[in-house]
Design a protein around this motif. Sequence first.
Motif, PDB file in Angstrom:
ATOM      1  N   VAL A 153      11.363 -15.636  30.343  1.00 23.69           N
ATOM      2  CA  VAL A 153      11.927 -14.311  30.102  1.00 23.69           C
ATOM      3  C   VAL A 153      13.442 -14.426  30.089  1.00 23.69           C
ATOM      4  CG1 VAL A 153      12.087 -11.933  30.932  1.00 23.69           C
ATOM      5  CG2 VAL A 153       9.974 -13.250  31.292  1.00 23.69           C
ATOM      6  N   ARG A 154      14.039 -13.837  29.071  1.00 27.04           N
ATOM      7  CA  ARG A 154      15.502 -13.829  29.028  1.00 27.04           C
ATOM      8  C   ARG A 154      15.968 -12.510  28.425  1.00 27.04           C
ATOM      9  NH1 ARG A 154      18.003 -17.143  23.883  1.00 27.04           N
ATOM     10  NH2 ARG A 154      17.179 -15.732  22.300  1.00 27.04           N
ATOM     11  N   PRO A 155      17.215 -12.080  28.690  1.00 31.25           N
ATOM     12  CA  PRO A 155      17.721 -10.847  28.082  1.00 31.25           C
ATOM     13  C   PRO A 155      17.650 -10.925  26.562  1.00 31.25           C
ATOM     14  CG  PRO A 155      19.167 -11.553  29.866  1.00 31.25           C
ATOM     15  CD  PRO A 155      18.185 -12.666  29.650  1.00 31.25           C
ATOM     16  N   ARG A 177      18.931  -5.446  32.905  1.00 32.08           N
ATOM     17  CA  ARG A 177      19.730  -5.462  31.681  1.00 32.08           C
ATOM     18  C   ARG A 177      19.268  -4.318  30.780  1.00 32.08           C
ATOM     19  NH1 ARG A 177      22.262 -10.503  30.907  1.00 32.08           N
ATOM     20  NH2 ARG A 177      22.603 -11.379  32.985  1.00 32.08           N
ATOM     21  N   LEU A 215       7.592  -6.361  34.678  1.00 32.44           N
ATOM     22  CA  LEU A 215       7.987  -5.980  33.329  1.00 32.44           C
ATOM     23  C   LEU A 215       6.766  -5.419  32.597  1.00 32.44           C
ATOM     24  CD1 LEU A 215       9.440  -9.052  33.891  1.00 32.44           C
ATOM     25  CD2 LEU A 215      10.744  -8.232  31.922  1.00 32.44           C
ATOM     26  N   TYR A 223      14.286  -7.229  27.308  1.00 30.99           N
ATOM     27  CA  TYR A 223      14.030  -8.653  27.498  1.00 30.99           C
ATOM     28  C   TYR A 223      13.144  -9.195  26.383  1.00 30.99           C
ATOM     29  CZ  TYR A 223      16.051  -8.190  32.131  1.00 30.99           C
ATOM     30  OH  TYR A 223      16.922  -7.962  33.160  1.00 30.99           O
ATOM     31  N   GLU A 276       8.398  -8.547  23.278  1.00 31.03           N
ATOM     32  CA  GLU A 276       9.502  -7.790  23.860  1.00 31.03           C
ATOM     33  C   GLU A 276       8.986  -7.096  25.115  1.00 31.03           C
ATOM     34  OE1 GLU A 276      10.286  -5.147  20.663  1.00 31.03           O
ATOM     35  OE2 GLU A 276      11.713  -6.496  19.672  1.00 31.03           O
ATOM     36  N   ILE A 285      14.046 -12.138  38.778  1.00 28.50           N
ATOM     37  CA  ILE A 285      14.967 -11.283  38.023  1.00 28.50           C
ATOM     38  C   ILE A 285      15.615 -10.349  39.030  1.00 28.50           C
ATOM     39  CG2 ILE A 285      15.244  -9.551  36.194  1.00 28.50           C
ATOM     40  CD1 ILE A 285      12.809 -10.661  34.828  1.00 28.50           C
ATOM     41  N   ARG A 291      10.277  -4.509  28.754  1.00 30.40           N
ATOM     42  CA  ARG A 291      11.322  -3.792  29.486  1.00 30.40           C
ATOM     43  C   ARG A 291      11.059  -3.980  30.981  1.00 30.40           C
ATOM     44  NH1 ARG A 291       8.172   0.817  28.085  1.00 30.40           N
ATOM     45  NH2 ARG A 291       7.376   1.881  29.959  1.00 30.40           N
ATOM     46  N   LEU A 292      12.136  -4.023  31.705  1.00 37.94           N
ATOM     47  CA  LEU A 292      12.063  -4.260  33.148  1.00 37.94           C
ATOM     48  C   LEU A 292      11.733  -2.958  33.882  1.00 37.94           C
ATOM     49  CD1 LEU A 292      12.542  -6.413  35.397  1.00 37.94           C
ATOM     50  CD2 LEU A 292      14.894  -5.560  35.494  1.00 37.94           C
TER      51      LEU A 292
END
Length: 382
Positions: free
Chosen positions: A238-240, A180, A223, A184, A211, A176, A213-214
């Motif tokens: 993992v994706r936005p 974003r 994360l 995520y 869910e 990553i 967060r980065l």
Amino acid sequence: MMLSKLPWAMGGLALASLLVAAWSPLLAAPPALRPDAPEVYHVRPGDSLWGIAGRFLRDPWRWSEVWEGNPGVADPNLIYPGDRLLLDTRRPGRPRVRQATAEAPGGLRVVKLSPRVRVTELDTAVPAIPVDAIEPFLSRAWVAETRALEDAPEVVGFPRERLLAGTGDRLFARPIREAREAGYAILRPGAALRDPISQEVLGYPARFVAEARLERTGEPAILRVTNAVMPVRLGDRVRPARTDASVLRPFLPQPAPAGLKGHLLAGLDEASRIGQYACVVLDRGARQGLKSGQVFAVYDGGHQARARGGDRVPESEVGVVMVFRVFERVSFALVMRAHRALRVGQRVAAPPASIASPASIAPHGPAAGGDRRAPELRSHTD
């Protein structure tokens, strides 16, 4: 020549008239009320439209046939906790349900809104089906047309050599390189969904896991899990985070189109048994005209029995499912009724009470509200 054909033409018209007359009682059969249907029902917090309809009707998916919406309001099909519903049976064969009116201070007439479900208004409007059962699948689980999720960043480890992660835990994923703001979603790729007859790939499912967060970009990135519905594992992707706005549109229970058939393709959770309020995948989607809110009956049987000389086992209704999310070639549905545990491979078709025209009725078809055996289901591609 024209005169010689006239008797045959008149005979054909007479036959058609007889057929229409014979079928008209079936086609016009009103929705059957429950013997214990209340004359007045007060809507309570936690109610669902399906549950309310089931208090009045034997077949809740026929609610739109008895509901009498309020004219002159923005959406006559919304219903809210505190509303009062009245059952009107004064017209024989035409039961109606309407909302009561109230008197506001000063003598002003207040007209309340009524039942059509908006999942975006969970804090006020009554939802069509129990939202807690489908919430993880509403906008975060999905079915892709390709294996694109395999190219997404992968969960590769956890601190202190742990094997799983839950809410509040950290995890490592690679790669990553950009942050974003939206956060995520962690997803778990599943096995390809295949047509049970042709074996064509219908899509690649991904279950929502958590869910996150980065905290730091890189290889690996770090994360923190902020909300987990199941433990995060190595290999999860993992994706936005994103929301599919199409699943937030209002929908109302209604019978699936007569003649539309399919199969129960898979379960969406890890339960070994598929029962009431389990989420399932159907092998029918937008390509076949499916819409959210459409209801199918589930049928079992129709196979050769091993005992009793190998006689064919009659098909019988074993459950009811309602579609709540539609993809191109498959759809997600919630089990609303299960007379016994359902299983992958069982057939689905429009409920018997949703017969729409004589052309869609087999000569041996059941009368509305009577025998609950399956309509003819010869093949998946009929």
